[in-house]
Every structure is written in C-alpha cells, then in structure tokens.
Design a protein around this motif. Structure first.
Motif, PDB file in Angstrom:
ATOM      1  N   ARG A  89       0.873  -1.165   0.000  1.00 16.43           N
ATOM      2  CA  ARG A  89       0.000   0.000   0.000  1.00 16.43           C
ATOM      3  C   ARG A  89       0.916   1.223   0.000  1.00 16.43           C
ATOM      4  N   ALA A  90       0.518   2.249  -0.712  1.00 19.80           N
ATOM      5  CA  ALA A  90       1.312   3.474  -0.729  1.00 19.80           C
ATOM      6  C   ALA A  90       1.200   4.149   0.626  1.00 19.80           C
ATOM      7  N   ASP A  91       2.317   4.602   1.142  1.00 21.12           N
ATOM      8  CA  ASP A  91       2.355   5.305   2.419  1.00 21.12           C
ATOM      9  C   ASP A  91       2.584   6.775   2.106  1.00 21.12           C
ATOM     10  N   GLY A  92       1.518   7.520   2.016  1.00 18.66           N
ATOM     11  CA  GLY A  92       1.631   8.923   1.640  1.00 18.66           C
ATOM     12  C   GLY A  92       0.604   9.250   0.579  1.00 18.66           C
ATOM     13  N   PRO A  93       0.919  10.236  -0.260  1.00 10.85           N
ATOM     14  CA  PRO A  93      -0.042  10.627  -1.282  1.00 10.85           C
ATOM     15  C   PRO A  93      -0.351   9.459  -2.218  1.00 10.85           C
ATOM     16  N   GLU A  94      -1.566   9.432  -2.719  1.00 15.78           N
ATOM     17  CA  GLU A  94      -1.966   8.368  -3.639  1.00 15.78           C
ATOM     18  C   GLU A  94      -1.052   8.370  -4.861  1.00 15.78           C
ATOM     19  N   PRO A  95      -0.510   7.234  -5.220  1.00 13.95           N
ATOM     20  CA  PRO A  95       0.340   7.182  -6.414  1.00 13.95           C
ATOM     21  C   PRO A  95      -0.506   7.296  -7.675  1.00 13.95           C
ATOM     22  N   ALA A  96       0.152   7.590  -8.776  1.00 13.17           N
ATOM     23  CA  ALA A  96      -0.533   7.744 -10.058  1.00 13.17           C
ATOM     24  C   ALA A  96      -0.944   6.398 -10.651  1.00 13.17           C
ATOM     25  N   ALA A  97      -0.505   5.311 -10.048  1.00 11.39           N
ATOM     26  CA  ALA A  97      -0.816   3.983 -10.573  1.00 11.39           C
ATOM     27  C   ALA A  97      -1.121   3.019  -9.430  1.00 11.39           C
ATOM     28  N   THR A  98      -1.858   1.963  -9.744  1.00 13.75           N
ATOM     29  CA  THR A  98      -2.152   0.926  -8.754  1.00 13.75           C
ATOM     30  C   THR A  98      -1.318  -0.324  -8.989  1.00 13.75           C
ATOM     31  N   ALA A  99      -0.616  -0.357 -10.111  1.00 12.42           N
ATOM     32  CA  ALA A  99       0.268  -1.477 -10.401  1.00 12.42           C
ATOM     33  C   ALA A  99       1.349  -1.013 -11.370  1.00 12.42           C
ATOM     34  N   LEU A 100       2.574  -1.470 -11.119  1.00 10.09           N
ATOM     35  CA  LEU A 100       3.709  -1.129 -11.971  1.00 10.09           C
ATOM     36  C   LEU A 100       4.513  -2.387 -12.264  1.00 10.09           C
ATOM     37  N   LEU A 101       4.809  -2.621 -13.528  1.00 11.24           N
ATOM     38  CA  LEU A 101       5.762  -3.657 -13.914  1.00 11.24           C
ATOM     39  C   LEU A 101       7.061  -2.938 -14.206  1.00 11.24           C
ATOM     40  N   LEU A 102       8.082  -3.228 -13.403  1.00 11.99           N
ATOM     41  CA  LEU A 102       9.352  -2.520 -13.512  1.00 11.99           C
ATOM     42  C   LEU A 102      10.424  -3.391 -14.143  1.00 11.99           C
ATOM     43  N   ARG A 103      11.150  -2.802 -15.057  1.00 13.82           N
ATOM     44  CA  ARG A 103      12.330  -3.469 -15.592  1.00 13.82           C
ATOM     45  C   ARG A 103      13.452  -3.347 -14.565  1.00 13.82           C
ATOM     46  N   PRO A 104      14.500  -4.161 -14.682  1.00 14.25           N
ATOM     47  CA  PRO A 104      15.599  -4.070 -13.716  1.00 14.25           C
ATOM     48  C   PRO A 104      16.311  -2.722 -13.686  1.00 14.25           C
ATOM     49  N   ASP A 105      16.185  -1.920 -14.741  1.00 18.69           N
ATOM     50  CA  ASP A 105      16.818  -0.604 -14.751  1.00 18.69           C
ATOM     51  C   ASP A 105      15.929   0.474 -14.142  1.00 18.69           C
ATOM     52  N   GLY A 106      14.771   0.087 -13.592  1.00 16.25           N
ATOM     53  CA  GLY A 106      13.904   1.026 -12.906  1.00 16.25           C
ATOM     54  C   GLY A 106      12.872   1.710 -13.785  1.00 16.25           C
ATOM     55  N   TYR A 107      12.816   1.344 -15.056  1.00 11.58           N
ATOM     56  CA  TYR A 107      11.825   1.936 -15.948  1.00 11.58           C
ATOM     57  C   TYR A 107      10.532   1.125 -15.920  1.00 11.58           C
ATOM     58  N   VAL A 108       9.409   1.822 -16.045  1.00  7.33           N
ATOM     59  CA  VAL A 108       8.090   1.202 -15.993  1.00  7.33           C
ATOM     60  C   VAL A 108       7.762   0.613 -17.358  1.00  7.33           C
ATOM     61  N   ALA A 109       7.564  -0.705 -17.408  1.00 10.63           N
ATOM     62  CA  ALA A 109       7.233  -1.401 -18.656  1.00 10.63           C
ATOM     63  C   ALA A 109       5.724  -1.499 -18.873  1.00 10.63           C
ATOM     64  N   TRP A 110       4.956  -1.425 -17.792  1.00  8.56           N
ATOM     65  CA  TRP A 110       3.485  -1.497 -17.849  1.00  8.56           C
ATOM     66  C   TRP A 110       2.955  -0.888 -16.562  1.00  8.56           C
ATOM     67  N   ALA A 111       1.788  -0.270 -16.644  1.00 12.39           N
ATOM     68  CA  ALA A 111       1.173   0.302 -15.448  1.00 12.39           C
ATOM     69  C   ALA A 111      -0.337   0.298 -15.599  1.00 12.39           C
ATOM     70  N   SER A 112      -1.004   0.314 -14.462  1.00  5.71           N
ATOM     71  CA  SER A 112      -2.454   0.386 -14.425  1.00  5.71           C
ATOM     72  C   SER A 112      -2.873   1.372 -13.350  1.00  5.71           C
ATOM     73  N   ALA A 113      -3.990   2.038 -13.597  1.00  9.05           N
ATOM     74  CA  ALA A 113      -4.564   2.927 -12.588  1.00  9.05           C
ATOM     75  C   ALA A 113      -5.851   2.347 -12.013  1.00  9.05           C
ATOM     76  N   ALA A 114      -6.224   1.151 -12.450  1.00 11.49           N
ATOM     77  CA  ALA A 114      -7.479   0.537 -12.006  1.00 11.49           C
ATOM     78  C   ALA A 114      -7.334  -0.053 -10.606  1.00 11.49           C
ATOM     79  N   ALA A 115      -8.351   0.165  -9.781  1.00  8.54           N
ATOM     80  CA  ALA A 115      -8.343  -0.428  -8.437  1.00  8.54           C
ATOM     81  C   ALA A 115      -8.391  -1.948  -8.528  1.00  8.54           C
ATOM     82  N   ARG A 116      -9.120  -2.450  -9.517  1.00 10.72           N
ATOM     83  CA  ARG A 116      -9.204  -3.893  -9.777  1.00 10.72           C
ATOM     84  C   ARG A 116      -9.048  -4.108 -11.279  1.00 10.72           C
ATOM     85  N   PRO A 117      -7.812  -4.317 -11.749  1.00  7.04           N
ATOM     86  CA  PRO A 117      -7.595  -4.495 -13.189  1.00  7.04           C
ATOM     87  C   PRO A 117      -8.445  -5.634 -13.760  1.00  7.04           C
ATOM     88  N   ASP A 118      -9.019  -5.392 -14.934  1.00  5.57           N
ATOM     89  CA  ASP A 118      -9.884  -6.378 -15.568  1.00  5.57           C
ATOM     90  C   ASP A 118      -9.057  -7.356 -16.398  1.00  5.57           C
TER      91      ASP A 118
END
Length: 191
Positions: A146-175
């Motif tokens: 859970r985010a500790d602080g302000p709501e993040p811009a996404a609810t899920a992040l797929l991160l590459r090993p170099d720290g870049y976001v490869a996929w993201a979702s803002a859905a509370a429950r991704p379909d």
C-alpha cells in the motif's frame, strides 16, 4: 543499467528476441542529450558579455525550484520516456519509476530499496492484491503493498531491472484485458 540487465538476460538464455536491439534506440537519445548538455555548459564558461548575460539569466532561472528539478532530471536522464511498444499507455509507462514509500507485510520501505536486486518486479497496489497471480513469479519479483503517503498515479507497476516502468495500471481492480496487457509486457521484456 539498461545494457547490464539485457546482457544478463541474454547470457542466461532468458532474453526475448530483439531485447538487445532496444539498447541503442533507448539510450541514443540520452547520449545525444549528454552531448547537448556538455556543449551548453561549455558555452556558459566562455568569456564575453553575451555569455555573462546568459549566465545571469540562468542564475535567475535557477532560483525557481521547479527549474532546478527539471535540469536535475535532464542531467540524470530521468526526463526520457522510452517507447515500450504500447499504444495509449499509462503516463508512467516508459518513465523512471517514482520512488514511492510503501507499506508491505514486512514494514515500510522505499521502492528504490526494493529494486536493488535488479530483477524485474511487479508492484501490486490494487485493492485485492491479485495481480501477482497473473504472472509467473520465477523471473519476476511480486511485491504487494500500500502506498504510504499521497496516492500514487498507478495501482500497479511492472518494472524493468533498470527502474523503468514497462506497464502500469490505474485501475483499483484491473480487468481481464489489463491482465492480458500485463502478461504481454512480461513476455515482451522478460521472455
């Protein structure tokens, strides 16, 4: 980092086809920006009244914290957005992941600390924390939090090993469609 994780995946026989080819397309713009920044900085130390006026202008602009942040991001390469091969992607896709403060089952931790292993990671902040079931955990670390602080811009992040976001979702429950997009991103980047 960009080349390191790709070479490691290639050497382990886990790299999807074409992964190494993405290095130049991603990093050439960064190299070009380094050259441009070096030329600009060299110009600012040259003698002359025109350059003095330019230095004074930059000094004035650097009093604004937003400008300092922008220049720091440019110099770090954090302003670049990689093409992750996804149309109409979440705004974080292709960008460096924000350093969120997270509450996990083991305590509060910064995302930067979780990425030290340099492994692919799925950060699941969804309501039901079920996205981890959509991917194989043998090559990807799955972290539910859970985010500790302000709501993040996404609810899920797929991160590459170099720290870049490869996929993201803002859905509370991704379909199902978003889960399919997640699996496609995993295949594209991690085989």
């Amino acid at each position: 980092m960009n080349l390191g994780w790709k070479l490691a995946a290639e050497l382990r026989g886990q790299a999807p086809a074409g992964l190494l080819d993405t290095y130049e397309t991603e990093r050439r713009p960064a190299a070009e920006r380094v050259v441009m920044q070096t030329q600009a900085q060299s110009t600012l130390i040259a003698p002359g009244s025109g350059v003095t006026a330019l230095r004074e202008l930059f000094t004035e602009l650097l009093r604004d914290p937003a400008n300092v942040k922008r220049i720091a991001e440019m110099m770090a390469g954090a302003d670049l957005r990689y093409d992750m091969g996804v149309r109409d992607a979440h705004p974080l896709v292709g960008r460096w992941a924000p350093d969120l403060t997270l509450r996990t089952a083991t305590g509060t931790v910064r995302l930067a600390e979780l990425t030290r292993s340099a492994r692919p990671m799925l950060l699941d902040l969804t309501e039901d924390a079920s996205l981890g079931q959509a991917v194989s955990a043998d090559r990807i670390d799955v972290v539910t939090a859970r985010a500790d602080g302000p709501e993040p811009a996404a609810t899920a992040l797929l991160l590459r090993p170099d720290g870049y976001v490869a996929w993201a979702s803002a859905a509370a429950r991704p379909d199902a469609a978003e889960r399919d997009e997640l699996r496609a991103a995993v295949r594209r980047w991690f085989g």
